[in-house]
Design an enzyme around this catalytic site. Structure first.
Site, short mmCIF file in Angstrom:
data_model
loop_
_atom_site.label_atom_id
_atom_site.label_comp_id
_atom_site.label_asym_id
_atom_site.label_seq_id
_atom_site.Cartn_x
_atom_site.Cartn_y
_atom_site.Cartn_z
N ARG A 1 8.73 25.29 -7.48
CA ARG A 1 9.63 24.54 -6.84
C ARG A 1 8.73 23.77 -5.80
O ARG A 1 9.25 22.36 -5.68
CB ARG A 1 10.67 25.13 -5.85
N TYR B 1 23.61 0.00 -9.81
CA TYR B 1 23.97 0.81 -10.92
C TYR B 1 25.25 1.88 -10.40
O TYR B 1 25.33 2.08 -9.31
CB TYR B 1 22.77 1.92 -11.25
N ASP C 1 14.91 0.35 -6.93
CA ASP C 1 15.15 0.96 -8.37
C ASP C 1 14.58 0.07 -9.21
O ASP C 1 15.09 -1.15 -9.41
CB ASP C 1 16.66 1.09 -8.52
N LYS D 1 15.14 6.24 -19.20
CA LYS D 1 15.04 4.90 -19.62
C LYS D 1 13.88 4.48 -20.36
O LYS D 1 13.35 5.10 -21.35
CB LYS D 1 15.78 3.77 -18.75
C1 LIG Z 1 20.35 5.26 -15.68
C2 LIG Z 1 20.00 4.68 -14.32
C3 LIG Z 1 20.05 5.41 -12.96
C4 LIG Z 1 20.34 6.89 -13.29
O1 LIG Z 1 19.38 7.55 -13.99
P1 LIG Z 1 19.79 8.93 -14.70
O2 LIG Z 1 18.38 9.34 -15.15
O3 LIG Z 1 20.85 8.94 -15.67
O4 LIG Z 1 20.30 9.94 -13.64
C5 LIG Z 1 19.97 4.78 -11.99
N1 LIG Z 1 19.61 3.57 -11.86
C6 LIG Z 1 19.55 2.63 -12.86
C7 LIG Z 1 19.06 1.23 -12.81
C8 LIG Z 1 19.90 3.02 -14.32
O5 LIG Z 1 19.82 2.36 -15.27
#
Ligand SMILES: *Cc1c(COP(=O)(O)O)cnc(C)c1O
Length: 393
Positions: free
Chosen positions: A55, A109, A182, A207
């Site tokens: 952890r 998002y 982000d 992604k």
């Molecule tokens: C997909 C996404 C998230 C969330 O990510 P997960 O891996 O699905 O938890 C957050 N911000 C953006 C811009 C995203 O495209």
């Protein structure tokens, strides 16, 4: 070092026993022991770096974290089990010793907006949403609410707007707020927000960075000021990524700069093609010279790379028309994700923006005929041929 070099070298090739593995192995051990217990004692006491319990640290995750730190130009990273948990812990770290108010972009998002309402608000954290492509509006919101954190996305979803990260970083810094970005849509290949003054960068590694649609993962990259705090709260709560996913993500990242180059090229060509189609009403693409944030995009992005996301409106289509158009697609994958090697299409009205009322969506500029496309690495002629036959009906 350039990003293509970092992607294949950073984090890997650490000595293990008396040899050096060329790629980092998957360490599944939950605990680590030493010949002398005094060493374990020193590691538990933070007097010496080392592994003790999964952890806290794990060699597979550490390799990925080093790689992410190198890509984003941060001080340290934390590999998390999802992008959402990365956002949650980055916000928690940011707000630990700051005012419990977040000034956030109104185009975040969907799950991030829900997180602010469903998780943070009940804990006493207020949120104010403003248009981050308007620095004046951000400045006013910061002056009015004196937030502890400011949160935006480098490229917003699904209308692909961009905000002036450097200018917003300066506003946040002066107000004593932590600035979180982000960077999932832009990736460190386009923009490295920490270089522009951001304190915490978050990613859905699911992604572009992992890139193959086979792993759910996230990360926080922190500046020097926040690195220790992020690690400290992670040690308590354990939002960490599993070692198998860590390995897969790292394997994916080695080809990320190459894949992304191709995806950006394909996106430019697809956007140009879409703009010339009579069946297409409007195309949203950061590479469009007439984009409302073109000046910021020119300032932030490298030349001829604008990301690989495109949104467009199909002329005269309602919900049924969009369903029929999407059902005709044979190559483009109708999946609720982005950044994979295959081209994907999503319909915001039934997915990312489903919970928003039609009236509110209309106000946000998200119309019922809008679809979002994530360009893959296929031959662009094949992608266009598929779109053409689907648009023709
Ligand atoms: C997909 C996404 C998230 C969330 O990510 P997960 O891996 O699905 O938890 C957050 N911000 C953006 C811009 C995203 O495209």
């Amino acid at each position: 070092m350039k990003i293509h070099t970092k992607a294949v070298h950073a984090g890997d090739r650490k000595k293990a026993g008396d040899s050096i593995p060329v790629t980092t192995p998957i360490y599944t051990a939950t605990s680590f022991i030493y010949e002398e217990t005094t060493r374990l004692d020193r590691i538990f006491g933070h007097e010496e770096a080392g592994d003790s319990y999964a952890r806290f640290e794990n060699p597979t995750n550490r390799a990925l974290e080093e790689l992410l730190t190198a890509l984003e130009g941060g001080a340290a990273s934390l590999a998390c089990s999802s992008g959402m948990v990365a956002i949650q812990f980055a916000l928690q770290a940011a707000l630990t010793d700051r005012r419990k108010h977040v000034v956030a972009s109104h185009a975040l998002y969907g799950a991030t907006i829900r997180m602010l309402f469903a998780i943070f608000e009940p804990l006493g954290v207020e949120a104010t949403f403003v248009d981050f492509s308007d620095p004046g509006a951000v400045e006013k919101a910061i002056a009015t609410h004196k937030p502890g954190a400011v949160l935006m996305e480098t490229i917003s979803n699904p209308l692909l707007r961009a905000g002036d990260i450097g200018r917003i970083a300066e506003l946040a810094r002066k107000a004593g707020a932590a600035f979180l970005v982000d960077n999932t849509f832009a990736t460190p290949a386009l923009v490295r927000p920490i270089e522009h003054g951001a304190n915490l960068v978050v990613h859905s590694l699911t992604k572009y960075l992992a890139g193959h649609g086979d792993v759910l993962a996230g990360a926080i990259v922190a500046d020097r000021q926040h690195a220790e705090l992020v690690r400290a709260i992670s040690r308590i709560a354990g939002p960490v990524l599993g070692p198998f996913e860590s390995y897969l993500t790292m394997r994916g990242i080695k080809t990320f700069p190459l894949r992304f180059e191709r995806q950006c090229q394909n996106a430019c060509r697809i956007a140009a093609w879409l703009s010339a189609q009579p069946a297409v009403e409007k195309v949203y693409f950061p590479g469009d010279p007439g984009h409302p944030d073109a000046a910021v995009i020119r300032k932030l992005f490298p030349e001829n790379a604008y990301g690989a996301m495109i949104s467009f409106e199909v002329k005269g289509a309602g919900k049924d028309g969009i369903f029929a158009f999407m059902d005709r697609l044979k190559l483009v994958v109708r999946a609720t994700s982005l950044g994979d090697v295959h081209t994907m299409m999503l319909y915001p009205v039934i997915s990312s923006h489903r919970d928003i009322s039609p009236k509110q969506r209309e106000r946000m500029g998200i119309r019922d005929n809008l679809v979002r496309l994530s360009a893959g690495i296929e031959a662009f002629e094949d992608i266009i041929a598929d779109l053409q036959q689907a648009l023709a009906g």
